[in-house]
Scaffold this motif. Structure first.
Motif, short mmCIF file in Angstrom:
data_model
loop_
_atom_site.label_atom_id
_atom_site.label_comp_id
_atom_site.label_asym_id
_atom_site.label_seq_id
_atom_site.Cartn_x
_atom_site.Cartn_y
_atom_site.Cartn_z
N SER A 22 0.95 -1.58 -0.39
CA SER A 22 -0.53 0.00 0.09
C SER A 22 0.93 0.96 0.21
CB SER A 22 -1.67 0.25 1.31
OG SER A 22 -1.98 -0.63 0.94
N VAL A 23 2.10 1.13 0.04
CA VAL A 23 2.92 2.84 0.04
C VAL A 23 3.13 2.39 -1.15
CG1 VAL A 23 4.77 3.16 0.76
CG2 VAL A 23 4.15 1.59 2.47
N PRO A 24 2.64 3.80 -2.20
CA PRO A 24 3.51 4.12 -3.36
C PRO A 24 4.99 3.51 -3.52
CG PRO A 24 2.84 5.68 -2.64
CD PRO A 24 2.70 5.23 -1.02
N LEU A 25 5.64 3.28 -4.32
CA LEU A 25 6.09 2.41 -5.05
C LEU A 25 7.76 3.49 -5.12
CD1 LEU A 25 7.50 -0.57 -6.86
CD2 LEU A 25 9.07 1.81 -7.54
N LEU A 26 7.50 4.30 -5.52
CA LEU A 26 8.33 5.97 -5.64
C LEU A 26 8.70 6.36 -4.69
CD1 LEU A 26 6.84 7.34 -8.95
CD2 LEU A 26 9.54 6.34 -8.73
N ASP A 27 7.19 6.17 -2.98
CA ASP A 27 7.56 6.69 -1.98
C ASP A 27 8.30 5.78 -1.11
OD1 ASP A 27 6.45 9.16 -2.44
OD2 ASP A 27 4.50 8.30 -2.32
N TRP A 28 8.89 4.05 -1.75
CA TRP A 28 9.22 3.64 -0.60
C TRP A 28 10.11 3.24 0.45
CZ3 TRP A 28 6.83 -0.86 1.87
CH2 TRP A 28 8.13 -2.22 2.19
N PRO A 29 10.35 3.51 1.44
CA PRO A 29 11.39 3.66 1.55
C PRO A 29 12.23 3.12 2.42
CG PRO A 29 9.44 3.44 3.45
CD PRO A 29 8.84 3.45 2.52
N GLY A 30 12.20 1.60 2.15
CA GLY A 30 12.67 0.47 2.67
C GLY A 30 12.57 -0.22 3.73
N LEU A 31 12.40 -1.87 4.43
CA LEU A 31 12.89 -1.38 5.65
C LEU A 31 14.22 -1.23 6.16
CD1 LEU A 31 11.31 -5.31 4.17
CD2 LEU A 31 10.01 -3.59 4.97
N ASP A 32 13.95 -0.63 6.92
CA ASP A 32 15.64 -0.68 8.21
C ASP A 32 16.25 0.01 6.96
OD1 ASP A 32 14.42 -2.08 10.18
OD2 ASP A 32 15.98 -3.97 9.48
N GLY A 33 15.65 0.93 5.94
CA GLY A 33 16.69 1.72 5.27
C GLY A 33 16.95 1.43 3.99
N THR A 34 17.23 0.06 3.52
CA THR A 34 17.30 -0.71 2.92
C THR A 34 16.82 -1.02 2.47
OG1 THR A 34 16.89 -2.64 4.24
CG2 THR A 34 19.24 -1.64 4.67
N GLY A 35 16.87 -0.89 0.47
CA GLY A 35 15.76 -2.05 -0.44
C GLY A 35 15.20 -0.38 -1.11
N LEU A 36 15.80 0.80 -0.99
CA LEU A 36 15.30 2.10 -1.35
C LEU A 36 15.50 1.69 -3.17
CD1 LEU A 36 16.88 4.55 0.34
CD2 LEU A 36 15.30 3.93 0.56
N LEU A 37 13.89 1.89 -3.57
CA LEU A 37 14.21 2.00 -5.09
C LEU A 37 14.06 3.62 -5.59
CD1 LEU A 37 11.42 -0.15 -4.68
CD2 LEU A 37 12.73 -0.91 -6.35
N ASP A 38 15.52 4.26 -5.86
CA ASP A 38 15.90 5.44 -6.63
C ASP A 38 15.98 4.99 -8.06
OD1 ASP A 38 17.82 4.14 -7.18
OD2 ASP A 38 19.50 5.13 -4.84
N ALA A 39 15.99 6.34 -8.99
CA ALA A 39 16.03 6.25 -9.42
C ALA A 39 16.81 4.65 -10.64
CB ALA A 39 16.02 7.22 -10.94
N GLU A 40 18.28 5.68 -10.66
CA GLU A 40 19.08 4.00 -10.59
C GLU A 40 18.53 2.47 -10.60
OE1 GLU A 40 24.05 2.97 -9.35
OE2 GLU A 40 23.31 5.37 -9.07
N ASP A 66 16.06 1.19 -12.98
CA ASP A 66 16.68 1.38 -14.36
C ASP A 66 16.90 -0.15 -14.37
OD1 ASP A 66 15.71 3.71 -14.81
OD2 ASP A 66 17.13 4.69 -14.97
N ARG A 67 18.13 -0.24 -13.26
CA ARG A 67 18.80 -1.52 -13.55
C ARG A 67 18.03 -2.60 -13.53
NH1 ARG A 67 19.85 -4.44 -8.91
NH2 ARG A 67 19.57 -2.71 -7.79
N ILE A 68 16.56 -2.68 -12.93
CA ILE A 68 15.25 -3.61 -12.57
C ILE A 68 14.86 -3.80 -13.97
CG2 ILE A 68 13.08 -3.93 -11.56
CD1 ILE A 68 15.21 -3.55 -8.73
N ALA A 69 14.30 -2.81 -14.32
CA ALA A 69 14.11 -2.47 -15.89
C ALA A 69 14.12 -3.25 -16.91
CB ALA A 69 13.23 -0.99 -16.71
N ARG A 70 15.61 -3.11 -16.89
CA ARG A 70 16.38 -3.30 -17.85
C ARG A 70 16.77 -5.24 -16.92
NH1 ARG A 70 20.36 0.19 -16.88
NH2 ARG A 70 21.47 -0.83 -15.79
N ASP A 71 16.57 -5.52 -16.39
CA ASP A 71 16.20 -7.13 -15.42
C ASP A 71 15.77 -7.68 -16.32
OD1 ASP A 71 19.56 -7.05 -14.08
OD2 ASP A 71 18.11 -7.90 -12.71
N VAL A 72 14.27 -7.46 -16.53
CA VAL A 72 13.33 -7.27 -16.75
C VAL A 72 13.49 -8.03 -18.51
CG1 VAL A 72 10.92 -6.72 -16.83
CG2 VAL A 72 11.66 -6.09 -14.62
#
Ligand code: 6V0
Length: 330
Positions: free
Chosen positions: A206-224, A227-233
Motif C-alpha cells: 500500500s505504499v506508493p513504490l516511488l515513496d518506498w522508504p525501504g525496510l530499515d532504510g535498505t532496499g530503496l528504489l531510486d531512479a538508478e 532503471d537496473r531492474i527495468a533492464r533486468d526484466v
C-alpha cells in the motif's frame, strides 16, 4: 402437510461443467502450460495439437501417467486439429524455432504465415473458444490472429506482459525483502525491448513504490535501481535462454493463470495484449495494458494514470509494434 411434502431433497452439489482447453504446439511452452493447467486443476480436458503428432501424443501420454496425482482430468495429443474440437479456451504456442542464419524478422514472417493458416481452422473446430496467443512476437502474432479469426477483439488476446510483470514483481520483492504477493506493479507495452514498468502507479504493501522508504532504510528504489531492474526484466528472458535454450516454467504458470481468469470468470486485472481502442489515445494495435479478464475474454482496459514519460514510453512501444505489424502487411 403430506409426508411427501415434508421430505427434504438432499442437496446435490452442483458440478461445474467440464472445461476443455486446447493447446496448439506441444513444445517446451505448450507442454508446460498443459502441466501447469493440470496441476492447478483449471481444466478437465486438455488437448494438445502439434504437427509433430508423435511429440503431441507422447506429451499427452506422459501427462496422463500423472493424472492420479492431480485433480481429475483427461489429456489427449494429436496432429489432427479436430482434437481441439469444442475447446472453451485455446492457447496458441506453435512456432518454428530460429534456424541458423535466419533473422528474427524472417522468423516472425514464418510465424505469421503459420497463424494465418491455423487460426481459421481453430475457429471452425471450436467456434466458441476464447483464444490466448503466446507465440512470439506475441503482440504482432495476436494482431494477426485476430484478423485471421474474424472474431470480436474480446475473444483473441495475447499473454503480453503478464510474464514480464511477474518478473518485475519478483525482482522488486528480491530487492526490497517484501513478499512478491505484496508488490503491485505492471509492465505495459510490447512484450519485448520497448516495454516499460508503470512505476508511478506501483505500490508495495500500500505504499506508493516511488515513496518506498525501504525496510530499515535498505532496499530503496531510486531512479538508478529502478532503471537496473527495468533492464533486468527485459534481459532476463535472454539469460534463461542462454542457459537452457528456452523459457517454459514461468510462462507455463502465467498462461495457466490467465486461463483460470477466463475459466472462472474472475474479472482479474492482468496486463494481457489486446486490441486497443483509444487507450490514452492509442488505437489499432495489440499492446499490453492492465485489463479485466473474464469468461468472454478481455474486457475493460483500466486507464491507469500515467506520467508524461510513461505515456511517451507507451506511445513509442505502440509505434514499435505497429511498425513490425505493417512490415508484414497487417
Ligand atoms: P518449441 O519447443 O519449438 O515448440 C513449438 C512447437 O510448435 C513444436 O513442437 C512444433 O512442432 C510446433 N509447431 C510448429 N508448426 C506447427 C503447426 N503448423 N501446427 C502445430 N504445431 C506446430 O518452442 P517453445 O515451446 O519453446 O516456444 C513456443 C513459442 O512461445 C515461441 O514463439 C516462443 O518465443 C514463445 N514464448 C512466448 C513467451 C511469452 O511470454 N509470450 C514466453 C516464452 C516463449
Amino acid at each position: 402437510m403430506t409426508e411427501a411434502a415434508a421430505t427434504t431433497t438432499p442437496e446435490v452439489p452442483t458440478r461445474r461443467r467440464t472445461t476443455n482447453v486446447g493447446i496448439v504446439g506441444a513444445g517446451a511452452v505448450g507442454a508446460t502450460i498443459a502441466y501447469a493447467t493440470l496441476m492447478r486443476g483449471a481444466a478437465q480436458q486438455v488437448a494438445l495439437f502439434d504437427v509433430n503428432g508423435a511429440k503431441a501424443r507422447a506429451e499427452a501420454l506422459d501427462l496422463s501417467h500423472g493424472i492420479q496425482f492431480v485433480p481429475m482430468a483427461h489429456v489427449e495429443g494429436s496432429d489432427d486439429v479436430a482434437v481441439l474440437s469444442d475447446s472453451d479456451v485455446i492457447i496458441f504456442t506453435a512456432g518454428a524455432k530460429q534456424k541458423p542464419g535466419q533473422s528474427r524478422l524472417e522468423l516472425a514472417e514464418t510465424t505469421i504465415a503459420l497463424v494465418r493458416q491455423i487460426v481459421p481452422r481453430l475457429v471452425e473446430v471450436a467456434p466458441d473458444a476464447v483464444h490466448i496467443l503466446v507465440t512470439n512476437p506475441v503482440d504482432v502474432v495476436t494482431y494477426a490472429a485476430l484478423k485471421a479469426s474474424g472474431l470480436p477483439s474480446s475473444r483473441v488476446f495475447g499473454s503480453g506482459t503478464v510474464l514480464d510483470s511477474s518478473r518485475l514483481r519478483f525482482l522488486l520483492a528480491e530487492h526490497t525483502g517484501v513478499a512478491v504477493q505484496n508488490v503491485h506493479a505492471y509492465v505495459a507495452g510490447e512484450h519485448g525491448d520497448s516495454e516499460l514498468p508503470l512505476w508511478s502507479s506501483a505500490s508495495i504493501a500500500s505504499v506508493p513504490l516511488l515513496d518506498w522508504p525501504g525496510l530499515d532504510g535498505t532496499g530503496l528504489l531510486d531512479a538508478e535501481v529502478r532503471d537496473r531492474i527495468a533492464r533486468d526484466v527485459v534481459e532476463s528472458a535472454y539469460r534463461v535462454i542462454e542457459g537452457k535454450g528456452a523459457t517454459n516454467y514461468a510462462i507455463g504458470l502465467a498462461a495457466s493463470r490467465i486461463l483460470e481468469a477466463v475459466v472462472y470468470d474472475e474479472r482479474r486485472v492482468l496486463p494481457v495484449s489486446s486490441l486497443l481502442e483509444n487507450y490514452h489515445g492509442i488505437s489499432d494495435v495489440c499492446l499490453s495494458v492492465p485489463s479485466l479478464v473474464h469468461a468472454d475474454g478481455v474486457g475493460d482496459r483500466i486507464e491507469v494514470p500515467m506520467t508524461d514519460a510513461e505515456l511517451d514510453g507507451l506511445r513509442r512501444s505502440a509505434e514499435a509494434v505497429r511498425a513490425t505489424a505493417q512490415r508484414f502487411g497487417l
